[in-house]
Scaffold this active site. Structure first.
Site, PDB file in Angstrom:
ATOM      1  N   GLY A 261       0.749  -1.256  -0.120  1.00 41.33           N
ATOM      2  CA  GLY A 261      -0.019   0.008  -0.128  1.00 41.33           C
ATOM      3  C   GLY A 261       0.922   1.234  -0.021  1.00 41.33           C
ATOM      4  CB  THR A 262       3.883   2.017   1.672  1.00 43.15           C
ATOM      5  OG1 THR A 262       3.242   1.836   3.189  1.00 43.15           O
ATOM      6  CG2 THR A 262       4.859   3.194   1.941  1.00 43.15           C
TER       7      THR A 262
ATOM      8  CD  GLN B 272      -6.955   0.043   7.896  1.00 41.11           C
ATOM      9  OE1 GLN B 272      -7.828  -0.840   8.263  1.00 41.11           O
ATOM     10  NE2 GLN B 272      -5.508  -0.304   8.136  1.00 41.11           N
TER      11      GLN B 272
ATOM     12  CB  SER C  12      -2.072  -3.003   1.322  1.00 36.54           C
ATOM     13  OG  SER C  12      -1.193  -3.816   1.702  1.00 36.54           O
TER      14      SER C  12
ATOM     15  CG  HIS D 157      -0.798  -6.607   4.937  1.00 33.12           C
ATOM     16  ND1 HIS D 157      -1.078  -6.231   6.122  1.00 33.12           N
ATOM     17  CD2 HIS D 157      -0.291  -5.414   4.311  1.00 33.12           C
ATOM     18  CE1 HIS D 157      -0.528  -4.906   6.261  1.00 33.12           C
ATOM     19  NE2 HIS D 157      -0.135  -4.617   5.028  1.00 33.12           N
TER      20      HIS D 157
ATOM     21  CB  THR E   1      10.869  -9.684 -12.152  1.00 27.90           C
ATOM     22  OG1 THR E   1      11.864  -9.394 -13.195  1.00 27.90           O
ATOM     23  CG2 THR E   1      10.115 -10.857 -12.284  1.00 27.90           C
TER      24      THR E   1
ATOM     25  CB  CYS F  75       3.626   2.557  11.518  1.00 29.07           C
ATOM     26  SG  CYS F  75       2.529   1.893  10.236  1.00 29.07           S
TER      27      CYS F  75
END
Ligand code: PLP
Length: 380
Positions: free
Chosen positions: A69-70, A179, A199, A201, A237, A325
């Site tokens: 996501g970042t 989110q 993202s 995860h 890749t 974080c």
């Protein structure tokens, strides 16, 4: 263990693990290779691209796979901002409650590339007023970025309304939907967004893979240069197993979403009502209704939250104080500060985020243990 930190990350769905399995040791070809093994990887990659495009109501060519996501937020913001700078547009609009992936990226553009940022305010519930976005737009505005749903307080922003304004003024509009994907259906046409970051995860896919939707016609330069993968927009890749897993995870998430969202909402309401009736001096943060269904964020007054998190951990409950974080550093959350909470109030922030693994029995256990743990930490 009772896992109440689904906003931080989620376990990978077993069906996702199975979808990924062949791409480690059997179909390991480089998607850019011409022989059969490579072509099979390329086919899997394009299949995943079609799947996520369909789920987002986008075109396959508008999807770029990234490493998280970042990275997606960085590519959206830096990619558009640096392309606009060539045309002397150096003004960015965002909110003070964005993830650091957005805030720090814009701060870097200010520091090193002479950009200016307007942070539009949010109200006490974390909500942005689209009229404030409209008022902040200038002739040199290069990009607007407003998150779909906030990670710390769960508030869902009026993205479609902001999208309509951005379109009216011809300003590219990015939303960090990291989110939101687990519990909201995301349609880039209905939301009227030009860029949207996800993202895997956060919706039961693997960590370390994400995507950026880039509307056709959006002027964006690459951030990472090298090979011509992803139509020259993101060199390197492609991580075929993870991309296959992300597409499968998004598909499963979309399938389960209506029933799962209703279930999580009921569990959250039960948890909230139980906490408010059993523990004094607790306040819900974020919007009462416009919030992610499994998301509960609270201020527990008179509590040093790090001590409460340790006590919860010892009792077998995984929770957090806000963004993962920022955990570990006892600085008050910038999100809560922007919403008008005092620093000492913000230090009492507790986040309990529910997901697939949680049952009613988990809620009962938490309601049994939490009041006593809060009492002990308050008394310490
Ligand atoms: N944006 C938001 C709103 C998030 O909650 C997160 C992760 O917590 C990110 C971006 C970063 O995503 P990733 O961990 O994939 O880099």
């Amino acid at each position: 263990m009772i896992y109440l930190d689904h906003s931080a990350t989620t376990p990978v769905d077993q069906r996702v693990v199975e979808a990924m399995a062949p791409y480690w040791t059997e179909m390991y070809g480089n998607p850019s290779s011409v022989y059969g093994l490579g072509r099979r990887s390329a086919a899997a990659l394009e299949d995943a691209r079609r799947t996520v495009a369909r789920l987002l109501n986008a075109q396959p060519a508008e999807i770029v796979f990234t490493s998280c996501g970042t990275e997606s937020d960085n590519l959206a913001i830096r990619g558009v901002a640096l392309a606009a700078a060539a045309k002397s547009r150096r003004h960015l609009i965002t909110t003070p409650i964005e993830h650091h992936a957005v805030l720090h990226t814009m701060a870097d553009l200010v520091e090193r590339f002479d950009f200016e940022v307007t942070h539009i305010p949010v109200d006490r519930s974390g909500l942005v007023d689209p009229a404030d976005v409209r008022a902040a737009i200038r002739p040199d505005t290069a990009l607007i970025s407003v998150m779909t749903a906030n990670n710390e307080v769960g508030t869902i922003e009026p993205i479609a309304e902001i999208g309509a304004i951005a379109r009216q003024f011809g300003v590219p509009f990015h939303t960090d939907a990291v989110q939101a994907a687990a519990s909201l259906s995301l349609d880039v046409e209905a939301l009227q967004v030009d860029l949207l970051a996800l993202s895997a995860h956060k919706f039961h896919g693997p960590k370390g893979v994400g995507l950026l939707y880039i509307r056709k016609g959006t002027r964006l330069g690459p951030v990472q240069t090298g090979g011509s993968q992803e139509r020259g927009r993101r060199a390197g890749t492609e991580n075929v197993p993870y991309i296959v897993g992300m597409a499968r995870a998004l598909e499963l998430s979309a399938m389960d979403r209506p029933a799962e969202s209703a279930r999580l909402l009921a569990l959250r309401e039960r948890l909230l009502a139980g906490i408010l009736s059993r523990i004094p001096d607790v306040e819900l943060t974020g919007h009462r209704e416009r919030r992610l269904p499994g998301h509960l964020s609270l201020i527990v007054r008179g509590v040093e939250v790090q001590s409460l998190l340790i006590a919860l951990d010892l009792a077998g409950i995984a929770a957090s104080s806000g963004s993962a974080c920022a955990s570990g550093a006892p600085t008050p959350s910038g999100v809560l500060r922007a919403m008008g909470y005092a620093p000492n109030e913000a230090l009492g922030a507790l986040r309990l985020t529910l997901g697939r693994s949680n049952s009613e029995a988990d809620i009962d256990t938490v309601l049994e243990l939490l009041p006593e743990l809060v009492r002990k930490v308050r008394g310490a």
